[in-house]
Design an enzyme around this catalytic site. Structure first.
Site, short mmCIF file in Angstrom:
data_model
loop_
_atom_site.label_atom_id
_atom_site.label_comp_id
_atom_site.label_asym_id
_atom_site.label_seq_id
_atom_site.Cartn_x
_atom_site.Cartn_y
_atom_site.Cartn_z
NE ARG A 45 0.40 17.61 -12.71
CZ ARG A 45 0.99 17.67 -11.86
NH1 ARG A 45 0.73 17.19 -10.52
NH2 ARG A 45 1.49 16.01 -12.06
CD GLU B 14 7.58 18.04 -22.53
OE1 GLU B 14 7.08 18.88 -21.98
OE2 GLU B 14 6.53 17.03 -23.15
CE LYS C 1 -0.27 14.04 -14.15
NZ LYS C 1 -0.31 14.38 -16.01
NE ARG D 278 -4.16 -1.86 2.05
CZ ARG D 278 -3.66 -2.81 2.67
NH1 ARG D 278 -2.44 -2.83 4.00
NH2 ARG D 278 -4.60 -3.59 2.77
CG HIS E 254 5.63 12.44 -24.98
ND1 HIS E 254 4.62 12.71 -25.42
CD2 HIS E 254 6.37 13.56 -24.34
CE1 HIS E 254 3.91 13.52 -25.08
NE2 HIS E 254 4.77 14.21 -24.28
CE LYS F 145 4.82 18.08 -13.33
NZ LYS F 145 5.32 16.80 -14.38
CD GLU G 220 -3.50 16.69 -15.98
OE1 GLU G 220 -4.11 15.71 -16.44
OE2 GLU G 220 -2.37 16.96 -16.45
CG HIS H 274 -0.95 13.72 -26.26
ND1 HIS H 274 -1.70 13.93 -24.70
CD2 HIS H 274 0.33 13.21 -25.98
CE1 HIS H 274 -0.95 14.00 -24.37
NE2 HIS H 274 0.76 13.26 -24.11
N1 LIG Z 1 4.56 11.22 -14.65
C1 LIG Z 1 4.77 12.27 -15.24
O1 LIG Z 1 4.13 13.26 -14.72
C2 LIG Z 1 5.67 12.29 -16.78
C3 LIG Z 1 5.23 13.01 -17.07
C4 LIG Z 1 6.20 13.26 -18.97
C5 LIG Z 1 6.33 11.76 -19.55
N2 LIG Z 1 6.12 10.65 -18.73
C6 LIG Z 1 6.50 9.59 -19.02
O2 LIG Z 1 8.11 9.53 -19.02
C7 LIG Z 1 8.04 8.76 -20.33
C8 LIG Z 1 9.74 9.20 -21.19
O3 LIG Z 1 10.21 9.60 -20.62
P1 LIG Z 1 11.65 9.34 -21.44
O4 LIG Z 1 11.28 10.88 -22.22
O5 LIG Z 1 13.05 9.76 -20.35
O6 LIG Z 1 11.74 8.06 -22.33
P2 LIG Z 1 12.94 6.77 -21.53
O7 LIG Z 1 12.42 6.64 -19.77
O8 LIG Z 1 12.63 5.95 -22.65
O9 LIG Z 1 13.82 7.07 -21.60
C9 LIG Z 1 15.08 7.54 -23.33
C10 LIG Z 1 16.47 7.01 -23.28
O10 LIG Z 1 17.51 7.02 -23.47
C11 LIG Z 1 17.93 5.83 -22.36
N3 LIG Z 1 18.51 6.93 -21.16
C12 LIG Z 1 17.80 7.14 -19.99
N4 LIG Z 1 18.63 8.33 -19.68
C13 LIG Z 1 20.38 7.68 -19.94
C14 LIG Z 1 21.47 8.23 -19.81
N5 LIG Z 1 21.83 9.09 -18.68
N6 LIG Z 1 22.70 7.98 -20.83
C15 LIG Z 1 21.97 7.39 -21.69
N7 LIG Z 1 20.90 6.86 -21.47
C16 LIG Z 1 20.04 7.05 -20.86
C17 LIG Z 1 16.58 5.19 -21.88
O11 LIG Z 1 17.43 3.91 -21.05
C18 LIG Z 1 15.64 4.80 -23.06
O12 LIG Z 1 16.24 3.82 -23.90
C19 LIG Z 1 6.91 7.81 -21.12
O13 LIG Z 1 6.82 6.52 -20.88
C20 LIG Z 1 5.55 9.44 -20.35
O14 LIG Z 1 4.37 9.39 -21.02
C21 LIG Z 1 5.67 10.79 -17.75
#
Ligand SMILES: NC(=O)c1ccc[n+]([C@@H]2O[C@H](COP(=O)([O-])OP(=O)(O)OC[C@H]3O[C@@H](n4cnc5c(N)ncnc54)[C@H](O)[C@@H]3O)[C@@H](O)[C@H]2O)c1
Length: 376
Positions: free
Chosen positions: A257, A204, A162, A140, A281, A243, A253, A268
């Site tokens: 937000r 972003e 989130k 939990r 993205h 943020k 949100e 999207h």
């Molecule tokens: N929770 C939230 O508020 C929120 C907001 C925006 C996006 N997201 C989510 O985030 C995700 C995308 O995150 P992302 O863009 O970080 O992608 P990701 O986590 O897939 O990372 C991108 C790639 O970079 C690699 N990588 C990461 N750090 C590295 C480093 N320092 N050196 C070498 N390689 C590295 C990872 O292994 C991966 O292959 C999506 O699932 C999205 O839905 C969540």
């Protein structure tokens, strides 16, 4: 209560090393520091101790990030007397699912995880969302520490609470709000991030500047994307402050937000229409921001110079402008109407009102959106 304050994690008596200045998040779901600094991970043991996290530490990472940073973190934590265990999931969005979450539950529960333990999420948004969701739900809910290693995770996903996984019918459909106890972003890790991922993260950062920080926008124009060291850490701090500001005001949100969705309504739709994996993205959001700025311009919210200045900045950070070929206006309109942010049949758009300001509008005529898309 609703504030962003700068404060030092250490007072002089506790540490004669570099003082780490943290931004502070205050929400009903928990309060925590967000520390952004070069080589910040070196300070992880003392920061965990300052939070009174003394149980076992469960380090969750992916197989691209762990080999680079995991062993060093584990060695440092062990040397400081922590019990730490590590696990990796395959890198990439496909790991953000319930099957992987179940494997992590097996690992945690099989290893006798306790309520006083903490999950450390080391990686990008995929690891942060997945490990965060597991931390939110196992027993939990146990403590969570976010150690973001992508620019996107540092300025966006690691902050705000989130967490979640994808469902075969859509992204992020299963999840929970679970605020971390600490976000520690070591900007030195960005040196190994693939350049395309770094560029997607800049989208972003530019979005945050557009919706709330004109000074950050100017700083981004001045520095360019090759920025490093303390200047880079400072830009990230300013972007994450936007943020934090929004999350502090609106944890779940509802109103404020929504502004973070600038570029995301069409972004999207374009990301999905192109086929997931085609555009990152952040790349889709950059195209979305360009189009949504044109919508704001046609509504009279901004003039053409703002559209051009934003476009030039996105281009200078290597972000795309063109909607991928083969995507129709009807397809994008249809996907936009299915967006989560549609309320009572009206699309709620977060649109720029100036550089550094944005507003939510639900009165954008579909014909106007069609005109902008057709011109693109
Ligand atoms: N929770 C939230 O508020 C929120 C907001 C925006 C996006 N997201 C989510 O985030 C995700 C995308 O995150 P992302 O863009 O970080 O992608 P990701 O986590 O897939 O990372 C991108 C790639 O970079 C690699 N990588 C990461 N750090 C590295 C480093 N320092 N050196 C070498 N390689 C590295 C990872 O292994 C991966 O292959 C999506 O699932 C999205 O839905 C969540």
């Amino acid at each position: 209560m609703e504030e962003v304050v700068e404060r030092s994690m250490f007072n002089g008596a506790q540490s004669n090393r570099m003082s780490l200045t943290g931004l502070h998040v205050t929400t009903a779901g928990g309060s925590y520091d967000v520390i952004v600094a070069h080589d910040a991970l070196e300070h992880l043991p003392e920061l965990l101790r300052a939070l009174d996290l003394r149980g076992a530490l469960w380090l969750i990472s992916d197989d691209a990030v762990y080999p680079r940073y995991g062993p060093g973190i584990e060695a440092r934590l062990c040397a400081a007397g922590f019990a730490v265990r590590g696990v990796t999931v395959p890198a990439g969005e496909a790991s953000k699912d319930l099957a992987t979450a179940t494997r992590l539950y097996d690992w945690l529960i099989g290893g006798s995880v306790e309520r006083r333990d903490a999950v450390l999420a080391l990686g990008g948004g995929v690891v942060g969302d997945l490990a965060g969701f597991v931390a939110a739900t196992v027993l939990r809910g146990i403590a969570l520490v976010q150690l973001p290693t992508t620019l996107l995770a540092m300025v966006d996903s690691a902050v705000g609470g989130k967490t979640g996984v994808n469902h075969p019918l859509g992204k992020n459909l299963i999840g929970a709000f679970h605020q971390p106890r600490l976000v520690l972003a070591d900007t030195a890790t960005l040196a190994t991030l693939p350049p395309r991922e770094l560029r997607a993260g800049w989208a972003e950062v530019i979005k945050h500047a557009m919706i709330r920080d004109a000074g950050l926008f100017t700083a981004l124009e001045e520095t360019g994307p090759a920025v490093q060291g303390e200047v880079l850490a400072d830009l990230i701090r300013r972007a994450v402050s936007v943020k934090i500001d929004v999350v502090n005001i609106d944890e779940r949100e509802t109103g404020e937000r929504m502004l973070l969705n600038y570029g995301h309504t069409l972004g999207h739709a374009i990301e999905a229409a192109a086929g997931y994996g085609e555009l990152l993205h952040g790349e889709a959001v950059a195209i979305g921001m360009r189009l949504e700025a044109q919508i704001a311009c046609r509504l009279g919210m901004i003039d053409a110079t703002v559209v051009a200045r934003q476009g030039a900045l996105l281009t200078s950070y290597g972000l795309p402008a063109a909607v991928p070929s083969g995507i129709t206006v009807d397809d994008l309109i249809e996907r936009t109407l299915r967006d989560k942010k549609v309320r009572a049949g009206r699309v709620r758009w977060a649109l720029p009102a100036a550089i550094g300001a944005a507003a939510v509008r639900d009165d954008v005529p579909e014909t106007l959106v069609r005109e902008v898309l057709a011109a693109a």
